[in-house]
Enzyme design. Structure first.
Site, mmCIF file in Angstrom:
data_model
loop_
_atom_site.group_PDB
_atom_site.id
_atom_site.type_symbol
_atom_site.label_atom_id
_atom_site.label_comp_id
_atom_site.label_asym_id
_atom_site.label_seq_id
_atom_site.Cartn_x
_atom_site.Cartn_y
_atom_site.Cartn_z
ATOM 1 C CE LYS C 89 -16.225 -28.437 10.051
ATOM 2 N NZ LYS C 89 -16.905 -29.270 9.045
ATOM 3 C CD GLU C 111 -24.260 -27.235 8.209
ATOM 4 O OE1 GLU C 111 -24.734 -26.255 7.609
ATOM 5 O OE2 GLU C 111 -23.103 -27.659 8.004
ATOM 6 C CB SER C 377 -9.438 -31.112 11.014
ATOM 7 O OG SER C 377 -9.860 -31.980 12.051
HETATM 8 C C1 LIG Z 1 -12.079 -30.105 14.047
HETATM 9 C C2 LIG Z 1 -12.990 -30.777 13.081
HETATM 10 N N1 LIG Z 1 -12.502 -31.718 12.288
HETATM 11 C C3 LIG Z 1 -13.292 -32.361 11.422
HETATM 12 C C4 LIG Z 1 -14.638 -32.102 11.343
HETATM 13 C C5 LIG Z 1 -15.463 -32.898 10.383
HETATM 14 O O1 LIG Z 1 -15.893 -32.129 9.305
HETATM 15 P P1 LIG Z 1 -15.284 -32.370 7.856
HETATM 16 O O2 LIG Z 1 -15.364 -33.837 7.588
HETATM 17 O O3 LIG Z 1 -16.160 -31.553 6.979
HETATM 18 O O4 LIG Z 1 -13.881 -31.907 7.837
HETATM 19 C C6 LIG Z 1 -15.195 -31.113 12.144
HETATM 20 C C7 LIG Z 1 -16.633 -30.783 12.091
HETATM 21 O O5 LIG Z 1 -17.155 -30.033 12.860
HETATM 22 C C8 LIG Z 1 -14.332 -30.439 13.045
HETATM 23 O O6 LIG Z 1 -14.811 -29.486 13.868
#
Ligand SMILES: Cc1ncc(COP(=O)(O)O)c(C=O)c1O
Ligand SMILES: Cc1ncc(COP(=O)(O)O)c(C=O)c1O
Lengths: 393, 254, 393, 254
Positions: C89, C111, C377
């Site tokens: 993020k 948000e 992620s």
């Molecule tokens: C670690 C992590 N992965 C994935 C996501 C999903 O978001 P996005 O689909 O925008 O990557 C989030 C959302 O808070 C997250 O914290």
């Protein structure tokens, strides 16, 4: 004056291996082999690759603009908080797990205070598929709950140490007892530059990557590999040892070690070893430690679990005694304020251990042109509940 | 000749007992030693309590913690022992960790030992080489026997070396473990006992750690000069205080 | 077929800016300026420097040996968990805060679902000294408590969203309302590739650094910049967008998007937008979303706060509809098991969002020679209590 | 001529009221409209409730949530309205978010509106350009007036454009805000009202957002053709249901 260990395992008069005979074979095996193993190209390749691809090294050397403005000097933060698992501790556990594998060990034990070393050990054990047992003081289990959960997720067994002050010192005693009871297949991954020789030297060498990087990073950013100051907090002393390592012989680089004064150096609730300690033996090493007139080890106190230790590694005892490093003690309150300040000026939540180092900017003035490198030894996620309770957030 | 060496020369297997000074009550020390001698014990190890006894299991740890709480200090112990030789003649050994001795001053400590009639020291965390380089002459000056430990993991070469510098007996740790963690001997241990026996060392060996019953005592003295009981006796003190020491000893060696 | 946005702000038929007039000036200002600002050398320099020195980029591309052995394929993990604040993020919030500064904004709103975007926003606001307000669903506040504490430490104000499902969708509504009420000085940092044009494109461009790095890292490690597969979980879709970005036109790189099936795609408690969604308007964008026959937006469910969203970014709707990406739905249970497996095989505690992506190895076989890059992620520190409750650790 | 345009031509300031269909009770819709007409209201905005009304404040949000809970749907609303023109003659506008309309089918929706006698639509999240490119002809086919919003932040150029494509009135949002968040007009707002007044647009303006009292109503109609009350009326419905609508209206315009 040299700041390296001598062949008998001493820094000046500090160090050695004051261990019961039951530990002799293990410690001796390590002593005879550690330098040789570390020098193997294959070891170095694997160590470096894991530091890069798994730990995420090099950790940035970040120029903290707003903090620098506030204190009117040039402050660089060495971002060990960005390492996998969130502190410098993993540099050492990566090194030691590779060592343990080469020594044919199948079972790993560790002590932990803040839980960072325990998490770092549980992590490398999971990575290598080795059994892992971590000893942790009951008080620390309570105040560092997130790290307990992490160790368990990683498959480690966390065993509470309920003797003494129920903190790091006692967890270390328990780990040593475990090692005595398991003399053949077990490697003890000590988490700081403490313990019997060769641990202090071995751990310092694994952490030395920190100052190795600082040198080229500063060269890149300032055109000079040497800062004016290197600042680090000292529990056992491993993050400081790593941050100082390649500057030890350059005496124009001033070293500052920050200890935990707890509720005040003379309050009776403190962990400021250099002020309060005398030479003695703790956990197999001759060093400075807080003790009674009779040689009973004092139960230390600090709001920070990682600094709540009545001793200091023998290298640091030597740096103190020789005057090579300046030692400053920071209270709980000063540290907490400094931790919050970093959050709000730089968007970095530091471990409370690290917050002690940060507090020195309020204590000690620096020149506008001074280049000050501070070891940001770990992130504060593990400390959120302590911060919250303290500040009533 | 030092009382320890005299005792070791006797044509007899020895039973030695460890207790923590200042436990269960601060002032029990002398009475425990006297009672042990009366029960026929051959030698006593007086534990100088330490805050961080890292070679000890929970039983001895707890006794040390209690003894310190009771107020035991190095000075107090020497005070309690100052007339011990008026009533007790068996060899007495102080067993303690190195730090309290270092703080007292190694020479001052040895001198005091000699004054009150202590015959030897066991300092588990004082390594052989440090002893050899720095403290041997002091121990000898005050006629103190220094006792070294060996374990099943100690190499043959090192055992030879330890034997060569020992001037009393060798404390043979029955298995690599902290005190109080064994409950009987297995084949590995018996093999180790035999192995050491066949080495024909100059120093007699006394086996410690894991001896708590008549059976384990008898096994130990089949291979060694004697045996030391620690945790089992601390448990007795915990439950019965200084009473019935005689009964405890008779259970081990009727 | 192109996978880029067209000049009207659409990917195929998805995208656009379905916003009330009150938001028009802000969104239009952004639309007119974002590409120009991002192209400024000064912007790029500052963005790249912060990514390197503050965030800790490049994040490693780690070959997961034991995981690869287990599933008999070659798995690389793109370690966004090692970024400052613990997820991908922050790539976006760094970019957007620099954008906001150049647009002269003084007040930042956001948000958040899992809290990672909220923390990342609070972090960059602290770094730049800007006021920060974060909207977060009441349910998410409860299940991601550590992140709430972090935001507060960083000086942000966290405002609970108590309408609707009390999760990410409702927090987004509240943030939009705030922006409507504060049209002049406020920038809204959206946390994913959702919202009105130009947000999806802008956020994707900030996250594109992920695939940019994967390309040279794979070239370095495998001698070929292109993997066979790129796998990512999809909440709004930003980590997936970043991981796919530079591979979108290379159709021999297969893309896999993993959605949250919750208690089962057809259980009524799910967030599997591609299976359950129909085209519609959510948060200013025409895309796929879960809705009733009447066009009322469905309250989604997932154990993972970051995937608990009834829509998906318009790029992903397009990738789904065009068949460019394969969409797979993973249940809570499958995700939790996969998360624990990564802990114990590789010593990495993943965010539960990421654990969904990891679960596909049990669902879908790969060839031994396939090179599979998975976007790790985020780290799981924020999810410890959920893991603990689930596994009774 | 569409009823809205007729009404706008009348030499009179207009009072228009918004309510959420299906609130407080599912079947209150018709009775509320009838009561509003009886109380002298000039025009009614019937809110088609939406799960995610992102331009609305808490009051209207809550009424939408309740209406949906009560079972309101697009189809239900059209059913309720099917005989409305038998009893009501003032202009009726449906105000709703775009997604429910899209799901119903924009053309089907417009057709239904015409059938039941709806005169216009306000769709806050249907952008002007999308309307222009895709839906204008449909709206016109079914003789529906489409109402656009402007705010204090809307540029002069854009206001001109919106004016040019408006075929009814312009909904002038009193301040950039969600519904129900204002409690009276400040200098900025009055300046904005004046500014728009002097632009002499072809389309009359009706001011909405923040009108809840006789005072604010009077301020608004000093500058504009009329005013719309929303949240204040929803609050009335919340506390008194369909009773005393007349009294509520008399408070605003005695
Ligand atoms: C670690 C992590 N992965 C994935 C996501 C999903 O978001 P996005 O689909 O925008 O990557 C989030 C959302 O808070 C997250 O914290
Ligand atoms: C973040 C952090 N910093 C510092 C320390 C203190 O250890 P050392 O002095 O060995 O660096 C710890 C110990 O747990 C720690 O977690």
């Amino acid at each position: 004056m040299t700041y390296n260990i001598n062949e008998k395992g001493y820094y000046g008069e500090f160090g050695g291996a004051y261990i019961p005979e039951m530990l002799y074979p293990n410690v001796e095996e390590l002593r005879l082999k550690y330098l040789e193993v570390m020098a193997e190209p294959d070891f170095q390749t694997e160590f470096k690759a894991l530091l890069k691809n798994y730990v995420g090294r090099p950790s940035p050397l970040y120029f903290a603009k707003r903090l620098s403005e506030k204190y009117n000097t040039k402050i660089y933060l060495k971002r060990e908080d960005l390492n996998h698992t969130g502190a410098h501790k993993i540099n050492n556990t990566i090194g030691q797990i590779l060592m343990a594998q080469r020594l044919g060990k199948k079972r790993i034990i560790a002590e932990t205070g803040a839980g960072q070393h325990g998490v770092a050990t549980a992590t490398v054990c999971a990575l290598m598929g080795l059994e892992c047992i971590v000893y942790m003081g009951e008080i620390d289990i309570a105040r560092q709950a997130p790290n307990v959960a992490r160790m368990q997720m990683l498959g480690a067994k966390v065993i509470p140490a309920s003797s003494g002050s129920k903190t790091l010192k006692d967890a270390t005693n328990e780990a040593i007892r475990d090692w005595i009871n398991n003399p053949v297949d077990t490697h003890y991954i000590i988490g700081s530059v403490v313990g019997p020789h060769p641990y202090p030297d071995m751990v310092a060498r694994f952490q030395a990557i920190v100052s190795e990087e600082i040198k080229w990073q500063l060269q890149e950013q300032e055109g000079n590999p040497n800062p004016d100051y290197v600042i680090a907090c000292v529990g056992g002393g491993s993050n400081a040892a790593g941050a100082y390592y390649h500057f030890l012989e350059d005496t124009n680089v001033k070293l500052i070690a920050v200890e935990a004064a707890g509720k005040g150096v003379n309050s009776g609730e403190s962990a400021a070893t250099s002020s309060l300690g005398k030479i003695g033996i703790i956990h197999g090493s001759k060093t400075l430690l807080m003790q009674s007139k009779d040689g009973q080890i004092t139960e230390p106190y600090s709001i920070s679990a990682g600094l709540d230790y009545p001793g200091v590694g023998p290298l640091h005892a030597h740096l103190f005694q020789s005057g090579r490093a300046e030692f400053i003690a920071i209270t709980d309150d000063e540290a907490m304020e400094a931790g919050l300040e970093l959050c709000q000026l730089e968007g970095i939540i530091p471990a409370i251990e690290t917050a002690h180092a940060l507090a020195i900017f309020k204590e000690k003035p620096f020149q506008p042109n001074d280049i000050v490198v501070l070891s940001l030894s770990g992130r504060g996620d593990k400390d959120l509940s302590t911060y919250n309770n303290y500040f009533n957030i | 000749m030092n009382r320890i060496n005299q005792k070791l020369q006797a044509d007899k297997k020895l039973l030695s007992i460890y207790f923590t000074a200042g436990y269960p009550q601060l002032t029990d020390t002398v009475s425990i030693i006297q009672n042990l001698e009366k029960s026929g014990i051959d030698m006593v190890e007086i534990g100088l309590p330490f805050s961080d006894p890292l070679a000890d299991g929970p039983t001895i740890q707890a006794s040390s913690t209690q003894a310190l709480k009771n107020g035991m200090t190095t000075e107090t112990l020497f005070n309690q022992l100052k007339d011990i030789r008026k009533t007790v003649s068996i060899p007495l050994i102080i067993m303690g960790y190195f730090n309290p001795i270092l703080q007292f001053g190694v020479e001052a400590f040895c001198k005091k030992c000699q004054e009150v009639g202590i015959d030897g020291l066991i300092i588990p965390d004082l390594p052989v080489d440090v002893y050899n380089d720095n403290y041997k002459s002091i121990f000898e000056k005050y006629s103190l026997v220094n006792v070294f430990l060996i374990t099943p993991q100690t190499s043959e070469k090192r055992i030879q070396f330890i034997d060569s510098i020992s001037n009393g007996f060798i404390y043979m740790v029955s298995s690599a473990s902290v005190t109080g963690s064994q409950t009987g001997f297995g084949n590995d241990q018996l093999a180790y006992f035999k192995r050491i026996e066949t080495m024909k060392l100059k120093s007699p060996q006394i086996i410690g750690f894991g001896i708590s019953t008549n059976e384990t005592f008898n096994q130990a003295i089949k291979y060694a000069k004697g045996a030391i009981i620690g945790s089992a006796f601390i448990k007795h003190l915990k439950h019965e205080g200084v009473s019935n020491i005689d009964r405890f000893v008779k259970q081990i060696r009727p």
